[in-house]
Design a protein around this motif. Sequence first.
Motif, PDB file in Angstrom:
ATOM      1  N   LEU A 147      20.759  38.706   0.161  1.00 48.18           N
ATOM      2  CA  LEU A 147      20.761  39.261  -1.197  1.00 48.18           C
ATOM      3  C   LEU A 147      19.429  39.914  -1.531  1.00 48.18           C
ATOM      4  O   LEU A 147      19.392  41.028  -2.087  1.00 48.18           O
ATOM      5  CB  LEU A 147      21.084  38.151  -2.199  1.00 48.18           C
ATOM      6  N   VAL A 148      18.329  39.241  -1.183  1.00 47.08           N
ATOM      7  CA  VAL A 148      17.010  39.789  -1.516  1.00 47.08           C
ATOM      8  C   VAL A 148      16.717  41.034  -0.686  1.00 47.08           C
ATOM      9  O   VAL A 148      16.158  42.011  -1.205  1.00 47.08           O
ATOM     10  CB  VAL A 148      15.924  38.714  -1.299  1.00 47.08           C
ATOM     11  N   SER A 149      17.087  41.035   0.586  1.00 44.62           N
ATOM     12  CA  SER A 149      16.847  42.235   1.401  1.00 44.62           C
ATOM     13  C   SER A 149      17.605  43.435   0.846  1.00 44.62           C
ATOM     14  O   SER A 149      17.074  44.554   0.807  1.00 44.62           O
ATOM     15  CB  SER A 149      17.244  41.976   2.857  1.00 44.62           C
ATOM     16  N   PHE A 309      26.701  47.380  -1.339  1.00 46.05           N
ATOM     17  CA  PHE A 309      27.908  46.709  -0.850  1.00 46.05           C
ATOM     18  C   PHE A 309      27.557  45.406  -0.138  1.00 46.05           C
ATOM     19  O   PHE A 309      28.241  44.394  -0.291  1.00 46.05           O
ATOM     20  CB  PHE A 309      28.678  47.639   0.091  1.00 46.05           C
ATOM     21  N   GLN A 310      26.464  45.415   0.615  1.00 47.20           N
ATOM     22  CA  GLN A 310      26.020  44.204   1.298  1.00 47.20           C
ATOM     23  C   GLN A 310      25.666  43.116   0.293  1.00 47.20           C
ATOM     24  O   GLN A 310      25.966  41.931   0.499  1.00 47.20           O
ATOM     25  CB  GLN A 310      24.807  44.544   2.164  1.00 47.20           C
ATOM     26  N   ALA A 311      25.026  43.495  -0.814  1.00 48.95           N
ATOM     27  CA  ALA A 311      24.679  42.527  -1.856  1.00 48.95           C
ATOM     28  C   ALA A 311      25.922  41.983  -2.538  1.00 48.95           C
ATOM     29  O   ALA A 311      25.991  40.788  -2.871  1.00 48.95           O
ATOM     30  CB  ALA A 311      23.757  43.182  -2.883  1.00 48.95           C
ATOM     31  N   SER A 317      30.951  36.124  -1.739  1.00 55.43           N
ATOM     32  CA  SER A 317      31.564  35.285  -0.707  1.00 55.43           C
ATOM     33  C   SER A 317      30.558  34.531   0.152  1.00 55.43           C
ATOM     34  O   SER A 317      30.739  33.338   0.418  1.00 55.43           O
ATOM     35  CB  SER A 317      32.464  36.139   0.198  1.00 55.43           C
ATOM     36  N   THR A 318      29.493  35.171   0.593  1.00 56.66           N
ATOM     37  CA  THR A 318      28.567  34.524   1.520  1.00 56.66           C
ATOM     38  C   THR A 318      27.839  33.353   0.867  1.00 56.66           C
ATOM     39  O   THR A 318      27.875  32.224   1.368  1.00 56.66           O
ATOM     40  CB  THR A 318      27.542  35.547   2.052  1.00 56.66           C
ATOM     41  N   ILE A 319      27.166  33.591  -0.254  1.00 54.42           N
ATOM     42  CA  ILE A 319      26.395  32.540  -0.922  1.00 54.42           C
ATOM     43  C   ILE A 319      27.296  31.421  -1.433  1.00 54.42           C
ATOM     44  O   ILE A 319      26.976  30.236  -1.247  1.00 54.42           O
ATOM     45  CB  ILE A 319      25.527  33.146  -2.042  1.00 54.42           C
TER      46      ILE A 319
END
Length: 483
Positions: A147-149, A309-311, A317-319
């Motif tokens: 998320l930060v990247s 989109f990555q964020a 879903s990821t976090i």
Amino acid sequence: MGLFTDSYDLFCIPPIMRLIGRRYYDNPDPNKRYEVPNPISSTMVAVSLLGTVIGKLVFGHLGDLVGRRRVYGLALMLMVLSSVGCGFSICTSQACVWSLGFFRFLLGVGIGGDYPLSATIMSEFANKRTRGAFIAAVFSMQGLGILVSSTVTMVVCTIFNAGTKPPKDQTPPEADLAWRLILIIGAIPAAMTFCWRMMMPETAGYTALVEQNVLQAAKSMEKVLDVSLSQIAEDSEFPPNPPPPFYPFFSKEFFHRHGRDLFSCAAAWFLVDIVFYSTNLVQTQINDKQFKDKLKVNVYEDAFNVAKFQAMVALCSTIPGYWATVFLIDRIGRVRIQMIGFSFMALALFAIGIPYSNYWYKNTKNIGFLIPYGLTFFFSNFGPNTTTFIVPAELFPARFRSTCHGISGAFGKVGAIIGSVGFLWAAKKNKNGEYDPTRMTIALVLLGGVCIVGMIITYLFTRETVGRSLEENEKTKPKSFVS
């Protein structure tokens, strides 16, 4: 913070490759897309993962040989220096990616070393009741790193875009500074963490069981727990026993006692990483569909869209998958979560893959497609992507713990190379620059089959470690392969 930096450095690359592609690989044909050629992008991914394989093996073994704490700082320093090196890569036309690839390899070595050491240190500092949650919380920092990247990439691109406002068909020289800045920022949290790692005492488990210095181990626990020495009590259901007989790693005794556990950890990690890293195939296809007007945007807007989109995937879903594991792993156990994750990943991939060429290929912007796609990430992290990081840190004796975790993780990254490079070549792009839908269908169905194999291996070979101390896990022998 080590795992946070690992994730930041690994997942900032997709939008950066867009910046490099527009900067160094602009195509004079206005109808063609701007991108780094597929063989070069595949090589960039592979060298980083290859470095991770080497780092896991080397630093994992060193963690058992000379101590967790001594090697922990070395892995972090390598990550810091190589992150800065990535930002200062020598760039002369398209030779940029080769210089960047060299430093990405070194970065991968540092990242690989951080995995077994972080998991082992956390397992040896935690108690048996909350050990799974603590190790899972360490691993969940990967989600925050993604998320930060992505956020840093979006901020940097927004600032550069506001300053220059380049036209869509031109890439200003300042774009070269943008991707360098994104990479160098990743070194800041790792550098800040270095002093904390150097002040961390050696784990009591390693000091007492490997170095055979019980008094120093008690003093270390006194410092960590901030209590007097008289308050530290042994929490074990077993009566005190003499130390187990010494046997080397490459011995029949080791493989008789721990061969099954090592196989289950390495095989599960290998299989899940094939699937986890292959989902980049689908993400690339979604980006191409979602942002098919990228020829109408400039270089910064192009990278911004990929990072956005990555964020979104990380947030939705990821976090949540990571933190579902944190809250439930010590309640329902590692084996159940791993089997649940593998089974639902398989269902989601079949739901995407079977109708892909006939339906989803034309409707990837449909919310119906994004739901099963997001579920693959959720159940990967609420499942084998997290548990494969936890279980190797719990099953093996102290003198082999870091080594066995490194071996298991190295097999995982071999699976990642197969997933991110092998399937990238399997699903070749057609003349329009898109992945062939028939090949994508076959690839996605195969990935679902890999998840089924992972579920079977988990059921047959993986031991449950919930509620058991590290010493109990070591003393309880698994069933032999034959039985």
